[in-house]
Motif scaffolding. Structure first.
Motif, PDB file in Angstrom:
ATOM      1  N   GLY A  18       0.804  -1.214   0.000  1.00  0.00           N
ATOM      2  CA  GLY A  18       0.000   0.000   0.000  1.00  0.00           C
ATOM      3  C   GLY A  18       0.835   1.261   0.000  1.00  0.00           C
ATOM      4  N   CYS A  51      -3.885   3.792   0.072  1.00  0.00           N
ATOM      5  CA  CYS A  51      -4.100   2.711  -0.890  1.00  0.00           C
ATOM      6  C   CYS A  51      -3.658   1.401  -0.253  1.00  0.00           C
ATOM      7  N   TYR A  52      -4.457   0.349  -0.424  1.00  0.00           N
ATOM      8  CA  TYR A  52      -4.093  -0.985   0.057  1.00  0.00           C
ATOM      9  C   TYR A  52      -4.182  -1.956  -1.110  1.00  0.00           C
ATOM     10  N   ARG A  53      -3.137  -2.762  -1.292  1.00  0.00           N
ATOM     11  CA  ARG A  53      -3.096  -3.728  -2.396  1.00  0.00           C
ATOM     12  C   ARG A  53      -3.045  -5.150  -1.847  1.00  0.00           C
ATOM     13  N   GLU A  58      -6.904  -3.660  -5.567  1.00  0.00           N
ATOM     14  CA  GLU A  58      -6.413  -2.439  -4.949  1.00  0.00           C
ATOM     15  C   GLU A  58      -7.611  -1.621  -4.466  1.00  0.00           C
TER      16      GLU A  58
END
Length: 101
Positions: A18, A51-53, A58
């Protein structure tokens, strides 16, 4: 056409999973006078983005404020400062080239 917007984003932290950044924009009046949102004064926006992946997925969240001089729209309401928030989801079909969001 909308007003001219200049902006920047400052990355605070990033990893494979992220990222966190701060975004700032200034909106400069350039629309035709009297058009919708064709305001007389410059406006500013400042927000934090996260942002988190996970694998090819995503999720992005933005939270911030939009500051402006109160503007009477003559439509029954006054435009003023606003709290803004945005949520987005994206799936990377071909990472780095094609995604669906």
């Amino acid at each position: 056409m909308g007003d001219l917007t200049l902006g920047m984003r400052l990355g605070l932290w990033e990893s494979y999973e992220g990222a966190v950044s701060i975004r700032g924009d200034i909106h400069i009046p350039s629309s035709t006078p009297g058009s919708w949102l064709g305001e007389d004064n410059s406006r500013g926006t400042i927000s934090i983005l996260s942002c988190y992946r996970y694998k090819n997925a995503e999720a992005t969240v933005e939270l911030g404020g939009h500051m402006r001089t109160p503007t009477n729209t003559e439509k029954g309401f006054v435009l003023g400062n606003e709290l803004i928030s945005t949520t987005a989801l994206r799936w990377h079909l071909w990472p780095g080239r094609v995604s669906f969001g």
